[in-house]
Structure formats: structure tokens, C-alpha cells
Motif scaffolding. Structure first.
Motif, short mmCIF file in Angstrom:
data_model
loop_
_atom_site.label_atom_id
_atom_site.label_comp_id
_atom_site.label_asym_id
_atom_site.label_seq_id
_atom_site.Cartn_x
_atom_site.Cartn_y
_atom_site.Cartn_z
N UNK A 76 0.85 -1.20 0.00
CA UNK A 76 0.00 0.00 0.00
C UNK A 76 0.88 1.24 0.00
N UNK A 77 0.38 2.27 -0.63
CA UNK A 77 0.90 3.63 -0.47
C UNK A 77 -0.19 4.44 0.21
N UNK A 78 0.14 5.05 1.34
CA UNK A 78 -0.76 5.97 2.02
C UNK A 78 -0.12 7.35 1.91
N UNK A 79 -0.60 8.20 0.98
CA UNK A 79 0.07 9.47 0.72
C UNK A 79 -0.10 10.47 1.85
N UNK A 80 0.95 11.25 2.08
CA UNK A 80 0.91 12.32 3.07
C UNK A 80 1.01 13.67 2.39
N UNK A 81 1.17 14.70 3.20
CA UNK A 81 1.22 16.05 2.66
C UNK A 81 2.62 16.45 2.22
N UNK A 82 3.63 15.86 2.83
CA UNK A 82 5.00 16.26 2.55
C UNK A 82 5.71 15.33 1.60
N UNK A 83 6.99 15.61 1.29
CA UNK A 83 7.72 14.82 0.30
C UNK A 83 8.37 13.56 0.86
N UNK A 106 2.10 7.80 11.30
CA UNK A 106 3.03 8.45 10.39
C UNK A 106 2.30 9.31 9.36
N UNK A 107 1.14 8.84 8.89
CA UNK A 107 0.36 9.64 7.94
C UNK A 107 -0.12 10.93 8.60
N UNK A 108 -0.61 10.84 9.84
CA UNK A 108 -1.08 12.04 10.54
C UNK A 108 0.05 13.03 10.75
N UNK A 109 1.30 12.54 10.82
CA UNK A 109 2.45 13.44 10.95
C UNK A 109 2.80 14.12 9.64
N UNK A 110 2.17 13.71 8.55
CA UNK A 110 2.35 14.39 7.27
C UNK A 110 3.19 13.67 6.25
N UNK A 111 3.64 12.44 6.56
CA UNK A 111 4.54 11.75 5.64
C UNK A 111 3.82 10.71 4.80
N UNK A 112 4.40 10.41 3.64
CA UNK A 112 3.95 9.27 2.85
C UNK A 112 4.34 7.99 3.59
N UNK A 113 3.50 6.98 3.51
CA UNK A 113 3.80 5.70 4.16
C UNK A 113 3.65 4.59 3.12
N UNK A 114 4.65 3.72 3.08
CA UNK A 114 4.62 2.54 2.20
C UNK A 114 4.73 1.31 3.09
#
Length: 330
Positions: A76-83, A106-114
Motif C-alpha cells: 500500500x501507499x498511504x500518501x501524506x502532505x510532505x515529500x 506516520x500519515x497524521x504526521x504528514x509523511x507518505x507511508x509505504x
């Protein structure tokens, strides 16, 4: 480690006379040890678990085909707001669904998660191999990291690896397999410094589920010796702990204060091998559940470590404890 010969008579000295120990259960112990060693790296296929959608998180699926042997890895990719991107590696016998709490954090912190299913787990392909399992799992993670770096939808920022239990060995070893820089590695509930001892511990943890004739005496001793020897042979770990002196990757080790599977006393010498690493023992945590039992401090320490590793400031970089190098103790 030489394997015990189940056909050789076991003997004990009693009243000056040698008597053969009963061999009931010894042959079944060898058979069970071989089966369980194989299943450690090839667990029975489980039912599909929960997905990020169950937590109302955005997600898309991806597939990576391994370079080594064309095994399909699904994730899965769970996209975040940052790079920046954090790649999660679940524990042995589990699936990516077991990391949902961390994905959300990790997503709530703004990062993409794989997050992906390791080979022989979840929805990923199965290999039916008996050897070089450490190499296979490590090269699989390297393939996922190459995919992450090349994927345009992930922002092209920094990358961190977050491993649990067995995958902590892989997360450290992968640094020597890729050309690209990894900003950080977090090792949660591992790795064990003495791999042979850890494998014997796994055998002891299985004891209550073994058939009664194999649970004690000579039969269990044979089971434990065979299980640990076969698991170690199949894993085939080389150069442990890995020499990472030429890398700038930041490392964090998290142990569970109540963990009996991979206790803090096993993780401590591995962590001390990397003197610049950050170390913390979650006081109430069992195996791989620090986020549950020490939630607030766990979040503070992990998110702060990642934010510093990514060169960020702001909400994801809280003012946490200043003792960055809290020694893990058993």
C-alpha cells in the motif's frame, strides 16, 4: 551447529550403570522441528486483514516484482502532505495489516507511508526456498526502496525504513545493498544480537503448542536444537551486526521493557554496536506493541526522531526528552 542424531541411543549414568533414555518423541521432534523451521519463513497463508481504508486513510495499492527471483510483492501507499516517505516492514508471521496503527501515526504526521507484505506473507508471492532467506528478504526490501525512489507520486524527499522484530535485521542489512541514501532506520523489538540464542527462544515459546511427547525431556532438547540449527541454516546471516561505519543513516532502537520474545537485553548489545544511535526502552511494552502500551512517549520519541532525520521542524518534531541516547537495559 551439528544436528543431533535421532537414531543414536541417549544414555545417562545411574548407580554406576548406563541405561538408555527413552526415545519416545525424539523422531517426531526432529520432524516437527524441520516443519516449523520451514514455516518460520513460509507461514501458512492468512486471511486478508484490515486495510488503511478501515481507518479512513487514503491509499492505493502497488506491486513490485523482485529482481532476484521474480516474486511479486504487494503493498500500500498511504500518501501524506510532505515529500518524505517511511517504508514499513512487518514482523515474521504477520502482514502489512499489523502495522496499521503505525501507518496512521506516520500519515497524521504528514509523511507518505509505504507498507508491503514480505515474501511468503499476506498477498505477496511464495518462494518455497530452503536457503539464503536473509539475502532474499534483504534484497526484497532493496527492490521496494528502489521502487519508492523512482515513484513520481511520492514526492522525491527523504526515505526512512521502519522494521519490526525479524525485519529489523533486514532494515539494517539493506543499507549495504542500495546506492541511494536512507535518512533513518527505526528498529522496533529487535534485532537480537545473538541470533542463535533468539532462535532457541522461539523454540521455547512454541513449547506449549507441541504434542505432549515432544514438550519435555530429551525430545524437547532435540526439538530445540534442531529447530534453531535449521532456522539458522536457512536464514544464513553473514557479517552480523553489519558494519555501517561509512553510512550517515540515523538509527533508532526501541525495545519493550516487558518483551520476552526479543528482550531488551538482546537488543542492547546490537544497539551499542552503533554508538551514535538513539535508544529507548518502552517500559510497559511487550513485543511490537510499544505504540499501544506506551503510546504518548512512543509517538513523541519516534516522530521526533524522524522529523530530525528528515531535517524538519514543526508539529511532527515535538520538544521531547533531551536524553537522545537512553540506554536499553534488560
Amino acid at each position: 551447529m551439528p544436528l543431533p542424531d535421532p537414531t543414536a541411543p541417549a544414555e545417562e549414568e545411574r548407580d554406576g550403570e548406563k541405561r538408555a533414555l527413552p526415545l519416545v518423541g525424539v523422531l517426531p521432534a526432529v520432524v516437527l522441528a524441520a516443519r516449523h523451521a520451514y514455516e518460520l519463513y513460509h507461514p501458512p497463508r492468512s486471511k486478508p486483514g484490515r486495510t488503511p481504508c478501515n481507518k479512513n486513510l487514503p491509499m492505493r495499492e502497488f506491486t513490485v516484482v523482485t529482481r532476484r527471483d521474480r516474486i511479486t510483492l504487494r503493498g500500500w501507499v498511504v500518501p501524506g502532505e510532505g515529500p518524505h516517505t517511511v517504508v514499513l516492514c512487518h514482523g515474521m508471521g504477520r502482514t502489512r495489516s499489523s502495522t496499521l496503527g503505525h501507518i496512521e501515526m506516520l500519515h497524521r504526521a504528514g509523511w507518505n507511508v509505504v507498507a508491503y507484505d514480505m515474501r511468503n506473507h499476506g498477498e505477496s508471492g511464495r518462494d518455497k526456498r530452503y536457503g539464503s532467506m536473509a539475502e532474499r528478504y534483504t534484497e526484497d526490501l532493496a527492490d521496494v526502496l528502489r521502487w519508492v525512489r523512482a515513484e513520481p507520486g511520492l514526492g522525491g524527499g527523504e526515505i526512512a525504513v521502519y522494521g519490526f522484530s525479524f525485519s529489523t535485521w533486514v532494515a539494517l542489512s539493506v543499507l549495504r545493498r542500495i546506492d541511494d541514501r536512507i535518512a533513518a532506520v527505526i528498529c522496533d523489538s529487535g534485532p537480537a544480537f545473538d541470533i542463535g540464542s533468539a532462535l532457541k527462544k522461539f523454540a521455547v515459546l512454541r513449547r506449549s503448542a507441541l504434542p505432549r511427547p515432544v514438550r519435555g525431556g530429551a525430545a524437547f532438547s532435540v526439538y530445540r536444537a534442531c529447530f534453531s540449527a535449521l532456522c539458522g541454516h536457512m536464514l544464513a546471516v553473514r557479517s552480523w551486526p553489519p558494519d555501517l561505519s561509512r553510512f550517515t543513516t540515523r538509527l533508532m532502537f526501541v525495545a519493550g521493557g516487558q518483551d520476552i520474545v526479543v528482550p531488551a537485553s538482546q537488543i542492547a548489545p546490537a544497539a551499542r554496536h552503533y554508538p551514535d544511535s538513539e535508544r529507548w526502552t518502552a517500559p510497559n511494552a511487550l513485543h511490537m506493541n510499544g505504540l499501544r502500551f506506551d503510546r504518548e512517549e512512543y509517538r513523541e520519541r519516534v516522530l521526533g526522531f524522524l522529523a530530525r532525520s528528515f531535517g524538519e521542524t514543526g508539529p511532527a518534531d515535538p520538544e521531547g526528552p533531551q536524553d537522545k541516547r537512553v540506554d536499553i537495559h534488560g
